[in-house]
Design a protein around this motif. Sequence first.
Motif, PDB file in Angstrom:
ATOM      1  N   LYS A 181     -38.495 -15.166 -48.929  1.00  0.00           N
ATOM      2  CA  LYS A 181     -37.385 -14.236 -48.751  1.00  0.00           C
ATOM      3  C   LYS A 181     -36.129 -14.620 -49.525  1.00  0.00           C
ATOM      4  N   ILE A 182     -36.214 -15.607 -50.407  1.00  0.00           N
ATOM      5  CA  ILE A 182     -35.050 -15.963 -51.224  1.00  0.00           C
ATOM      6  C   ILE A 182     -34.731 -14.806 -52.166  1.00  0.00           C
TER       7      ILE A 182
ATOM      8  N   VAL B   8     -26.408 -22.818 -50.033  1.00  0.00           N
ATOM      9  CA  VAL B   8     -27.345 -23.866 -49.660  1.00  0.00           C
ATOM     10  C   VAL B   8     -28.411 -23.274 -48.738  1.00  0.00           C
ATOM     11  N   VAL B   9     -29.686 -23.565 -49.039  1.00  0.00           N
ATOM     12  CA  VAL B   9     -30.800 -23.079 -48.221  1.00  0.00           C
ATOM     13  C   VAL B   9     -31.743 -24.251 -47.948  1.00  0.00           C
ATOM     14  N   GLU B  10     -32.618 -24.040 -46.996  1.00  0.00           N
ATOM     15  CA  GLU B  10     -33.611 -25.061 -46.658  1.00  0.00           C
ATOM     16  C   GLU B  10     -34.903 -24.354 -46.294  1.00  0.00           C
ATOM     17  N   PHE B  11     -36.006 -24.824 -46.846  1.00  0.00           N
ATOM     18  CA  PHE B  11     -37.294 -24.181 -46.574  1.00  0.00           C
ATOM     19  C   PHE B  11     -38.419 -25.197 -46.736  1.00  0.00           C
ATOM     20  N   GLU B  12     -39.574 -24.844 -46.177  1.00  0.00           N
ATOM     21  CA  GLU B  12     -40.766 -25.671 -46.295  1.00  0.00           C
ATOM     22  C   GLU B  12     -41.769 -24.970 -47.197  1.00  0.00           C
ATOM     23  N   ALA B  13     -42.471 -25.761 -48.011  1.00  0.00           N
ATOM     24  CA  ALA B  13     -43.417 -25.173 -48.956  1.00  0.00           C
ATOM     25  C   ALA B  13     -44.386 -26.244 -49.433  1.00  0.00           C
ATOM     26  N   ASN B  14     -45.401 -25.794 -50.141  1.00  0.00           N
ATOM     27  CA  ASN B  14     -46.424 -26.678 -50.674  1.00  0.00           C
ATOM     28  C   ASN B  14     -46.240 -26.810 -52.181  1.00  0.00           C
ATOM     29  N   ILE B  15     -46.265 -28.022 -52.716  1.00  0.00           N
ATOM     30  CA  ILE B  15     -46.121 -28.234 -54.159  1.00  0.00           C
ATOM     31  C   ILE B  15     -47.414 -27.839 -54.855  1.00  0.00           C
ATOM     32  N   ILE B  16     -47.321 -26.931 -55.814  1.00  0.00           N
ATOM     33  CA  ILE B  16     -48.503 -26.537 -56.577  1.00  0.00           C
ATOM     34  C   ILE B  16     -48.384 -26.930 -58.042  1.00  0.00           C
ATOM     35  N   TYR B  17     -47.227 -27.429 -58.451  1.00  0.00           N
ATOM     36  CA  TYR B  17     -46.990 -27.759 -59.854  1.00  0.00           C
ATOM     37  C   TYR B  17     -45.881 -28.800 -59.903  1.00  0.00           C
ATOM     38  N   ALA B  18     -46.033 -29.855 -60.684  1.00  0.00           N
ATOM     39  CA  ALA B  18     -45.004 -30.880 -60.756  1.00  0.00           C
ATOM     40  C   ALA B  18     -44.972 -31.489 -62.149  1.00  0.00           C
ATOM     41  N   SER B  19     -43.787 -31.578 -62.740  1.00  0.00           N
ATOM     42  CA  SER B  19     -43.634 -32.242 -64.025  1.00  0.00           C
ATOM     43  C   SER B  19     -43.515 -33.747 -63.804  1.00  0.00           C
ATOM     44  N   HIS B  20     -43.605 -34.509 -64.880  1.00  0.00           N
ATOM     45  CA  HIS B  20     -43.322 -35.933 -64.753  1.00  0.00           C
ATOM     46  C   HIS B  20     -41.816 -36.118 -64.574  1.00  0.00           C
ATOM     47  N   VAL B  21     -41.417 -37.277 -64.106  1.00  0.00           N
ATOM     48  CA  VAL B  21     -39.997 -37.554 -63.908  1.00  0.00           C
ATOM     49  C   VAL B  21     -39.357 -37.865 -65.256  1.00  0.00           C
ATOM     50  N   SER B  22     -38.371 -37.062 -65.644  1.00  0.00           N
ATOM     51  CA  SER B  22     -37.661 -37.266 -66.893  1.00  0.00           C
ATOM     52  C   SER B  22     -36.202 -37.615 -66.596  1.00  0.00           C
TER      53      SER B  22
ATOM     54  N   PHE C 285     -34.897 -36.645 -63.110  1.00  0.00           N
ATOM     55  CA  PHE C 285     -34.950 -35.186 -62.998  1.00  0.00           C
ATOM     56  C   PHE C 285     -36.408 -34.747 -63.018  1.00  0.00           C
ATOM     57  N   GLN C 286     -36.734 -33.803 -62.155  1.00  0.00           N
ATOM     58  CA  GLN C 286     -38.110 -33.320 -62.064  1.00  0.00           C
ATOM     59  C   GLN C 286     -38.128 -31.829 -61.797  1.00  0.00           C
ATOM     60  N   GLU C 287     -39.091 -31.168 -62.373  1.00  0.00           N
ATOM     61  CA  GLU C 287     -39.267 -29.736 -62.143  1.00  0.00           C
ATOM     62  C   GLU C 287     -40.519 -29.499 -61.312  1.00  0.00           C
ATOM     63  N   LEU C 288     -40.374 -28.731 -60.244  1.00  0.00           N
ATOM     64  CA  LEU C 288     -41.476 -28.433 -59.332  1.00  0.00           C
ATOM     65  C   LEU C 288     -41.654 -26.932 -59.203  1.00  0.00           C
ATOM     66  N   ILE C 289     -42.861 -26.522 -58.889  1.00  0.00           N
ATOM     67  CA  ILE C 289     -43.119 -25.155 -58.445  1.00  0.00           C
ATOM     68  C   ILE C 289     -43.762 -25.260 -57.071  1.00  0.00           C
ATOM     69  N   VAL C 290     -43.150 -24.614 -56.088  1.00  0.00           N
ATOM     70  CA  VAL C 290     -43.648 -24.701 -54.721  1.00  0.00           C
ATOM     71  C   VAL C 290     -44.074 -23.313 -54.245  1.00  0.00           C
ATOM     72  N   GLN C 291     -44.877 -23.304 -53.204  1.00  0.00           N
ATOM     73  CA  GLN C 291     -45.423 -22.054 -52.679  1.00  0.00           C
ATOM     74  C   GLN C 291     -45.377 -22.103 -51.157  1.00  0.00           C
TER      75      GLN C 291
ATOM     76  N   GLU D 127     -44.174 -17.949 -55.598  1.00  0.00           N
ATOM     77  CA  GLU D 127     -44.014 -19.223 -56.278  1.00  0.00           C
ATOM     78  C   GLU D 127     -42.541 -19.404 -56.615  1.00  0.00           C
ATOM     79  N   GLN D 128     -41.959 -20.500 -56.146  1.00  0.00           N
ATOM     80  CA  GLN D 128     -40.535 -20.752 -56.342  1.00  0.00           C
ATOM     81  C   GLN D 128     -40.335 -21.997 -57.202  1.00  0.00           C
ATOM     82  N   ARG D 129     -39.552 -21.854 -58.281  1.00  0.00           N
ATOM     83  CA  ARG D 129     -39.267 -22.987 -59.152  1.00  0.00           C
ATOM     84  C   ARG D 129     -38.122 -23.809 -58.574  1.00  0.00           C
TER      85      ARG D 129
END
Length: 361
Positions: free
Chosen positions: A71-72, A80-94, A146-152, A163-165
């Motif tokens: 619902k975002i 500021v928001v807070e939510f729970e989700a499952n990680i489906i995509y993760a970059s390496h830590v840069s 810094f890391q980029e994630l995609i959560v669901q 899917e939320q980046r």
Amino acid sequence: MERKIRLSARDLSAVFGDMIDYAIESVDNYYQVVDYLTKLFNEVYYEITYEMGDFKVVLCDFPALKIDVNKINAEHINKVVEFEANIIYASHVSVFVKKSVFQCPRCGKIVNVYLRDFFAKNSDKLVCNECNVKLQHIKDEEYTNFQELIVQGLPNEKGYIREQRVLYEDSDGVFSGYVKVTGIVRTVPRSSKSKVYDLVVQAVDVEEIDNIAPRLTKKDIEDIKKIAKRKDVIDLLSDRLIPEIRGHSLVKKAVFLQQIRGVKKPGKRDKINILLITDPGIGKTVILRKIAEIPGNLYGSVTTATGVGLTAAVVRERTEIGEDAWVIKPGLLVKAHKGTACIDELTVNKELQSYVLEAME
């Protein structure tokens, strides 16, 4: 490197209720409160140890801000928001620039621009307030992980899953699992001239959740105790868990007990694995899809999945911040490590069975 200190807004609200209320009014207020608490924490640390502290306070666990990730929308921008989700995509830590120094070429004024200003469109910090001329970049002083994630999130009532980046500052490396994200909703244009913006979440904290469990009210606990006294409690609850299937109580009770799991003991396994082999018409797919609706559980079919779809894949992609990076894409078994991987039609593809042998053992 700064050390992150996670403070629960839920716990602080008993003493600093006004401050917590002020923090959630806007993103600027949030940063003011966090900066104040960071300064206070480091000062107290010095008074106790006589050593300079290098701590960064992160405020999380906001009951009033918890939303469904599906619902975002526009009303949450710069909040500021807070939510729970499952990680489906993760970059390496840069590494990303945390603090850059700019200077006015006319009056010589020095301006510091931080990572939080990366998302500010037409930020006045890039133009001198006094001379109204563009600031010149002098140097970069501080850096951060810094890391980029995609959560669901979980499916909504219509079965839609978004899917939320997520762009995560100060990340120690989070690559899979069910997480609680505290962050600020930001806008990123789809192109330099586009009037259409995508919503991304600038995460200030990503906390891994070991146990996915609902919060129980006092009435819930009373009802549970009442039902637990019944001798037919297992029959009753297994029927309620899968009401679509009539009969086949043995199968339903086995699946129900699997979801309850065992008691954790040192050197003992608390999870129960089931290989269900029956005649056609029992409703195995119906059962699997019903169980997959429970938070933390996931459904997949070997007939449509690939090997890496069941385990994990490392692929190269262009990220939200415009860089090519290797990213980790967890498969079904990885994403469901806190719950149950509901795999259908296991006997169809013998080649893909090799990917689930360890899980079956």
